[in-house]
Motif scaffolding. Structure first.
Motif, PDB file in Angstrom:
ATOM      1  N   VAL A  15       0.810  -1.107  -0.177  1.00  0.00           N
ATOM      2  CA  VAL A  15       0.073   0.004  -0.009  1.00  0.00           C
ATOM      3  C   VAL A  15       0.818   1.288  -0.153  1.00  0.00           C
ATOM      4  O   VAL A  15       0.648   2.319  -0.834  1.00  0.00           O
ATOM      5  CB  VAL A  15      -1.193  -0.016   1.152  1.00  0.00           C
ATOM      6  CG1 VAL A  15      -1.637   1.461   1.391  1.00  0.00           C
ATOM      7  CG2 VAL A  15      -2.177  -1.136   1.154  1.00  0.00           C
ATOM      8  N   LEU A  16       1.899   1.217   0.688  1.00  0.00           N
ATOM      9  CA  LEU A  16       2.780   2.300   0.705  1.00  0.00           C
ATOM     10  C   LEU A  16       3.561   2.751  -0.271  1.00  0.00           C
ATOM     11  O   LEU A  16       3.640   3.808  -0.907  1.00  0.00           O
ATOM     12  CB  LEU A  16       3.719   2.459   2.138  1.00  0.00           C
ATOM     13  CG  LEU A  16       2.841   2.812   3.473  1.00  0.00           C
ATOM     14  CD1 LEU A  16       3.959   2.364   4.705  1.00  0.00           C
ATOM     15  CD2 LEU A  16       2.192   3.935   3.745  1.00  0.00           C
ATOM     16  N   ALA A  17       3.989   1.529  -0.994  1.00  0.00           N
ATOM     17  CA  ALA A  17       4.683   1.633  -2.367  1.00  0.00           C
ATOM     18  C   ALA A  17       3.624   2.084  -3.314  1.00  0.00           C
ATOM     19  O   ALA A  17       4.217   2.751  -4.367  1.00  0.00           O
ATOM     20  CB  ALA A  17       5.406   0.442  -2.698  1.00  0.00           C
ATOM     21  N   VAL A  62       4.148   8.391   4.263  1.00  0.00           N
ATOM     22  CA  VAL A  62       4.393   7.817   2.914  1.00  0.00           C
ATOM     23  C   VAL A  62       5.851   7.536   2.508  1.00  0.00           C
ATOM     24  O   VAL A  62       6.356   6.469   2.386  1.00  0.00           O
ATOM     25  CB  VAL A  62       3.533   8.169   1.851  1.00  0.00           C
ATOM     26  CG1 VAL A  62       3.959   7.706   0.335  1.00  0.00           C
ATOM     27  CG2 VAL A  62       2.185   7.798   1.975  1.00  0.00           C
ATOM     28  N   PHE A  63       6.471   8.784   2.688  1.00  0.00           N
ATOM     29  CA  PHE A  63       7.834   8.824   2.168  1.00  0.00           C
ATOM     30  C   PHE A  63       8.827   8.231   2.979  1.00  0.00           C
ATOM     31  O   PHE A  63       9.885   7.721   2.665  1.00  0.00           O
ATOM     32  CB  PHE A  63       8.185  10.387   2.201  1.00  0.00           C
ATOM     33  CG  PHE A  63       9.493  10.749   1.582  1.00  0.00           C
ATOM     34  CD1 PHE A  63       9.326  10.721   0.122  1.00  0.00           C
ATOM     35  CD2 PHE A  63      10.523  11.137   2.355  1.00  0.00           C
ATOM     36  CE1 PHE A  63      10.725  11.080  -0.484  1.00  0.00           C
ATOM     37  CE2 PHE A  63      11.695  11.413   1.666  1.00  0.00           C
ATOM     38  CZ  PHE A  63      11.827  11.523   0.065  1.00  0.00           C
ATOM     39  N   ILE A  64       8.491   7.895   4.484  1.00  0.00           N
ATOM     40  CA  ILE A  64       9.451   7.262   5.257  1.00  0.00           C
ATOM     41  C   ILE A  64       8.782   6.045   5.517  1.00  0.00           C
ATOM     42  O   ILE A  64       9.611   4.998   5.627  1.00  0.00           O
ATOM     43  CB  ILE A  64       9.746   8.061   6.507  1.00  0.00           C
ATOM     44  CG1 ILE A  64      10.084   9.578   6.699  1.00  0.00           C
ATOM     45  CG2 ILE A  64      10.516   7.358   7.476  1.00  0.00           C
ATOM     46  CD1 ILE A  64      11.512   9.537   5.818  1.00  0.00           C
ATOM     47  N   ALA A  69       8.816  -0.068   5.528  1.00  0.00           N
ATOM     48  CA  ALA A  69       7.840  -1.091   5.091  1.00  0.00           C
ATOM     49  C   ALA A  69       8.459  -2.293   4.336  1.00  0.00           C
ATOM     50  O   ALA A  69       8.322  -3.383   4.597  1.00  0.00           O
ATOM     51  CB  ALA A  69       6.756  -0.906   4.894  1.00  0.00           C
ATOM     52  N   ALA A  70       9.014  -1.852   3.290  1.00  0.00           N
ATOM     53  CA  ALA A  70       9.819  -2.317   2.481  1.00  0.00           C
ATOM     54  C   ALA A  70      11.205  -3.188   2.790  1.00  0.00           C
ATOM     55  O   ALA A  70      11.022  -4.506   2.683  1.00  0.00           O
ATOM     56  CB  ALA A  70      10.320  -1.850   0.926  1.00  0.00           C
ATOM     57  N   LEU A  71      11.690  -2.578   3.629  1.00  0.00           N
ATOM     58  CA  LEU A  71      12.751  -3.295   4.503  1.00  0.00           C
ATOM     59  C   LEU A  71      12.203  -4.227   5.145  1.00  0.00           C
ATOM     60  O   LEU A  71      13.003  -5.269   5.493  1.00  0.00           O
ATOM     61  CB  LEU A  71      13.642  -2.371   4.994  1.00  0.00           C
ATOM     62  CG  LEU A  71      15.102  -2.761   5.756  1.00  0.00           C
ATOM     63  CD1 LEU A  71      15.723  -3.331   5.069  1.00  0.00           C
ATOM     64  CD2 LEU A  71      15.524  -1.368   6.578  1.00  0.00           C
ATOM     65  N   ALA A 155       7.506  -5.186  -4.473  1.00  0.00           N
ATOM     66  CA  ALA A 155       6.442  -5.393  -3.278  1.00  0.00           C
ATOM     67  C   ALA A 155       5.460  -6.321  -3.446  1.00  0.00           C
ATOM     68  O   ALA A 155       5.263  -7.285  -2.517  1.00  0.00           O
ATOM     69  CB  ALA A 155       6.109  -3.951  -2.429  1.00  0.00           C
ATOM     70  N   ALA A 156       4.480  -6.114  -4.331  1.00  0.00           N
ATOM     71  CA  ALA A 156       3.465  -6.802  -4.592  1.00  0.00           C
ATOM     72  C   ALA A 156       3.917  -8.389  -5.180  1.00  0.00           C
ATOM     73  O   ALA A 156       3.159  -9.592  -4.415  1.00  0.00           O
ATOM     74  CB  ALA A 156       2.710  -6.259  -5.807  1.00  0.00           C
ATOM     75  N   ALA A 157       4.800  -8.547  -5.676  1.00  0.00           N
ATOM     76  CA  ALA A 157       5.586  -9.994  -6.249  1.00  0.00           C
ATOM     77  C   ALA A 157       6.043 -10.620  -4.949  1.00  0.00           C
ATOM     78  O   ALA A 157       5.788 -11.804  -4.852  1.00  0.00           O
ATOM     79  CB  ALA A 157       6.491  -9.826  -7.084  1.00  0.00           C
ATOM     80  N   ALA A 158       6.799  -9.857  -4.082  1.00  0.00           N
ATOM     81  CA  ALA A 158       6.851 -10.656  -2.774  1.00  0.00           C
ATOM     82  C   ALA A 158       5.837 -10.843  -1.953  1.00  0.00           C
ATOM     83  O   ALA A 158       5.977 -12.234  -1.605  1.00  0.00           O
ATOM     84  CB  ALA A 158       7.930  -9.537  -1.905  1.00  0.00           C
ATOM     85  N   LEU A 159       4.678 -10.081  -2.000  1.00  0.00           N
ATOM     86  CA  LEU A 159       3.516 -10.533  -1.293  1.00  0.00           C
ATOM     87  C   LEU A 159       3.044 -11.802  -1.753  1.00  0.00           C
ATOM     88  O   LEU A 159       2.479 -13.128  -1.351  1.00  0.00           O
ATOM     89  CB  LEU A 159       2.551  -9.389  -1.204  1.00  0.00           C
ATOM     90  CG  LEU A 159       1.338  -9.872  -0.454  1.00  0.00           C
ATOM     91  CD1 LEU A 159       1.447 -10.263   0.960  1.00  0.00           C
ATOM     92  CD2 LEU A 159       0.355  -8.635  -0.627  1.00  0.00           C
TER      93      LEU A 159
END
Length: 162
Positions: A15-17, A62-64, A69-71, A155-159
């Motif tokens: 979502v944040l991405a 969002v910016f931070i 969240a990705a990390l 990020a979506a592919a990882a999910l």
């Protein structure tokens, strides 16, 4: 508790991405093309005001939050022994790191120079101020848009892979 973390963090990363990419996309396809159709003083003043208005808690989350969240998604998937999902999430982390680097190396200095030029209605040469800002800022925003889209896809592919 771990189940909640594994459910919430990856969805939050996606979502944040998406919001991260969407912000830059909006500037690429609407805000900057719209401002390109205005006069020099209007464009300078509008960007000066946008640069102030965007510094708010929603933008900060969002910016931070997107890179964090990705990390976190990367670490979770690596710890869970899901190398494919961890690699995809790592791709999102790397892409977002690139976006942050571009932002701080190119876009923020241009924003600061625009602000330092002074109020738009008092500029002796608004066309020169605009020229020093617009072309480079827009080109690198397109780069941020594309790289942010890569982060979203990763990020979506990882999910999906987990």
């Amino acid at each position: 508790m771990a189940d909640v973390v594994y459910a919430v963090v990856p969805v939050l990363a996606v979502v944040l991405a998406g919001l991260f990419a969407g912000l830059f996309f909006a500037f690429s396809v609407a805000v900057m093309p719209g401002l390109a159709r205005t006069g020099d003083r209007v464009m300078v003043e509008a960007m000066q005001r946008i640069n102030v208005a965007i510094l708010n808690p929603f933008f900060a989350v969002v910016f931070i939050g997107a890179p964090v969240a990705a990390l976190a998604q990367t670490v979770l998937y690596a710890a869970a022994g899901a190398p494919g999902a961890a690699a995809a999430a790592g791709g999102a982390s790397a892409a977002q790191a690139v976006v942050l680097a571009v932002t701080f190396a190119v876009n923020v200095p241009r924003n600061n120079a625009l602000e330092a030029a002074g109020p738009a209605d008092r500029l002796a040469e608004p066309a020169a101020v605009r020229s020093a800002f617009e072309g480079v800022w827009v080109r690198w925003n397109h780069v941020r848009t594309l790289v942010s889209l890569v982060a979203l896809v990763c990020a979506a592919a990882a999910l999906a892979l987990f």
